[in-house]
Design a protein around this motif. Structure first.
Motif, PDB file in Angstrom:
ATOM      1  N   GLY A  65      32.394   3.400  37.205  1.00 63.96           N
ATOM      2  CA  GLY A  65      31.651   4.425  37.926  1.00 63.96           C
ATOM      3  C   GLY A  65      31.279   4.034  39.341  1.00 63.96           C
ATOM      4  N   GLY A  66      31.620   2.818  39.766  1.00 64.54           N
ATOM      5  CA  GLY A  66      31.348   2.393  41.136  1.00 64.54           C
ATOM      6  C   GLY A  66      29.977   1.799  41.364  1.00 64.54           C
ATOM      7  N   LEU A  67      29.257   1.448  40.305  1.00 60.41           N
ATOM      8  CA  LEU A  67      27.940   0.844  40.490  1.00 60.41           C
ATOM      9  C   LEU A  67      28.100  -0.539  41.107  1.00 60.41           C
ATOM     10  N   ASP A  68      27.340  -0.815  42.156  1.00 62.80           N
ATOM     11  CA  ASP A  68      27.415  -2.099  42.859  1.00 62.80           C
ATOM     12  C   ASP A  68      26.223  -2.996  42.585  1.00 62.80           C
ATOM     13  N   VAL A  69      25.045  -2.400  42.384  1.00 62.06           N
ATOM     14  CA  VAL A  69      23.819  -3.171  42.169  1.00 62.06           C
ATOM     15  C   VAL A  69      23.024  -2.520  41.044  1.00 62.06           C
ATOM     16  N   ALA A  70      22.590  -3.351  40.085  1.00 57.87           N
ATOM     17  CA  ALA A  70      21.775  -2.864  38.963  1.00 57.87           C
ATOM     18  C   ALA A  70      20.468  -3.636  38.923  1.00 57.87           C
ATOM     19  N   GLY A  71      19.381  -2.912  38.865  1.00 52.61           N
ATOM     20  CA  GLY A  71      18.060  -3.527  38.716  1.00 52.61           C
ATOM     21  C   GLY A  71      17.666  -3.507  37.253  1.00 52.61           C
ATOM     22  N   PHE A  72      17.821  -4.645  36.556  1.00 54.65           N
ATOM     23  CA  PHE A  72      17.481  -4.707  35.140  1.00 54.65           C
ATOM     24  C   PHE A  72      15.969  -4.806  34.976  1.00 54.65           C
ATOM     25  N   THR A  73      15.422  -3.887  34.196  1.00 53.29           N
ATOM     26  CA  THR A  73      13.990  -3.824  33.955  1.00 53.29           C
ATOM     27  C   THR A  73      13.627  -4.621  32.713  1.00 53.29           C
ATOM     28  N   VAL A  74      12.668  -5.506  32.876  1.00 51.17           N
ATOM     29  CA  VAL A  74      12.153  -6.314  31.776  1.00 51.17           C
ATOM     30  C   VAL A  74      10.730  -5.842  31.503  1.00 51.17           C
ATOM     31  N   ALA A  75      10.426  -5.594  30.251  1.00 54.22           N
ATOM     32  CA  ALA A  75       9.071  -5.184  29.863  1.00 54.22           C
ATOM     33  C   ALA A  75       8.685  -5.941  28.606  1.00 54.22           C
ATOM     34  N   THR A  76       7.415  -6.037  28.372  1.00 55.00           N
ATOM     35  CA  THR A  76       6.930  -6.766  27.191  1.00 55.00           C
ATOM     36  C   THR A  76       6.436  -5.826  26.107  1.00 55.00           C
ATOM     37  N   GLY A  77       6.594  -4.533  26.328  1.00 53.68           N
ATOM     38  CA  GLY A  77       6.206  -3.553  25.324  1.00 53.68           C
ATOM     39  C   GLY A  77       6.472  -2.164  25.836  1.00 53.68           C
ATOM     40  N   PHE A  78       6.666  -1.255  24.916  1.00 55.52           N
ATOM     41  CA  PHE A  78       6.823   0.141  25.275  1.00 55.52           C
ATOM     42  C   PHE A  78       5.437   0.746  25.472  1.00 55.52           C
ATOM     43  N   PRO A  79       5.350   1.849  26.217  1.00 53.46           N
ATOM     44  CA  PRO A  79       4.035   2.466  26.428  1.00 53.46           C
ATOM     45  C   PRO A  79       3.582   3.249  25.201  1.00 53.46           C
ATOM     46  N   ASP A  80       3.355   2.524  24.123  1.00 51.95           N
ATOM     47  CA  ASP A  80       2.850   3.144  22.905  1.00 51.95           C
ATOM     48  C   ASP A  80       1.559   2.418  22.511  1.00 51.95           C
ATOM     49  N   VAL A  81       1.039   2.724  21.390  1.00 52.20           N
ATOM     50  CA  VAL A  81      -0.236   2.156  20.965  1.00 52.20           C
ATOM     51  C   VAL A  81      -0.063   0.676  20.620  1.00 52.20           C
ATOM     52  N   ARG A  82      -0.465  -0.178  21.523  1.00 54.95           N
ATOM     53  CA  ARG A  82      -0.483  -1.632  21.310  1.00 54.95           C
ATOM     54  C   ARG A  82       0.836  -2.200  20.781  1.00 54.95           C
ATOM     55  N   GLY A  83       1.951  -1.652  21.241  1.00 55.19           N
ATOM     56  CA  GLY A  83       3.241  -2.190  20.862  1.00 55.19           C
ATOM     57  C   GLY A  83       3.710  -1.851  19.466  1.00 55.19           C
ATOM     58  N   THR A  84       3.147  -0.815  18.875  1.00 55.35           N
ATOM     59  CA  THR A  84       3.513  -0.440  17.508  1.00 55.35           C
ATOM     60  C   THR A  84       5.017  -0.247  17.360  1.00 55.35           C
ATOM     61  N   LEU A  85       5.651   0.404  18.315  1.00 57.35           N
ATOM     62  CA  LEU A  85       7.092   0.612  18.262  1.00 57.35           C
ATOM     63  C   LEU A  85       7.865  -0.564  18.849  1.00 57.35           C
ATOM     64  N   SER A  86       7.295  -1.237  19.826  1.00 55.66           N
ATOM     65  CA  SER A  86       7.980  -2.338  20.501  1.00 55.66           C
ATOM     66  C   SER A  86       8.245  -3.509  19.574  1.00 55.66           C
TER      67      SER A  86
END
Length: 149
Positions: A65-86
């Motif tokens: 697709g021609g992507l040249d630069v990717a910003g990989f996002t690192v997170a320590t939890g999803f925005p849910d209740v205290r990481g219940t889903l994460s």
């Protein structure tokens, strides 16, 4: 199983095949570096080296697709209740959060991206300096940088 279901449910494509592109649009696209600032794939996949039919990022489709630069996002939890889903999701990806500080989770995901770059045969280069980004478009590699939420 949990990670695969979450990836398929949250990372859908709107179109099965890319639409036709006019030649002048393709030429404009080729003339500019293409950047995706928020690529959350590290939170959904163990690997990116093979083409998949779902999700928003894998290395073969990104390059096609021609992507040249990717910003990989690192997170320590999803925005849910205290990481219940994460917690179960991250554990399914091989990053078990139990007993780990948030910085340890972030480091585990950073190591994953570093591993992707090391295993890519030069197709994915982790940009750590301005000079690394200045090389965009010179060697056919996808440059990546890390962002933390």
């Amino acid at each position: 199983m949990i990670a695969r279901l979450a990836d398929r449910a949250l990372n859908r494509r709107a179109h099965r095949a890319p639409p036709a592109v006019r030649p002048e649009v393709a030429a404009f696209h080729e003339a500019l570096p293409v950047v995706d600032l928020v690529v959350g794939t590290v939170l959904f996949r163990r690997r990116v080296d093979r083409r998949l039919g779902h999700g928003h990022f894998d290395l073969p489709r990104a390059r096609a697709g021609g992507l040249d630069v990717a910003g990989f996002t690192v997170a320590t939890g999803f925005p849910d209740v205290r990481g219940t889903l994460s917690r179960p999701h991250f554990a399914a990806l091989g990053v078990d959060p139990r007993g780990r500080a948030p910085i340890e989770l972030a480091e585990a995901f950073v190591r994953r991206v570093e591993g992707w770059a090391a295993a890519s045969g030069g197709r994915l280069v982790l940009a750590r300096t301005p000079a690394d980004l200045a090389a965009v478009g010179t060697d056919g590699a996808l440059r990546a940088f890390l962002g933390v939420q």
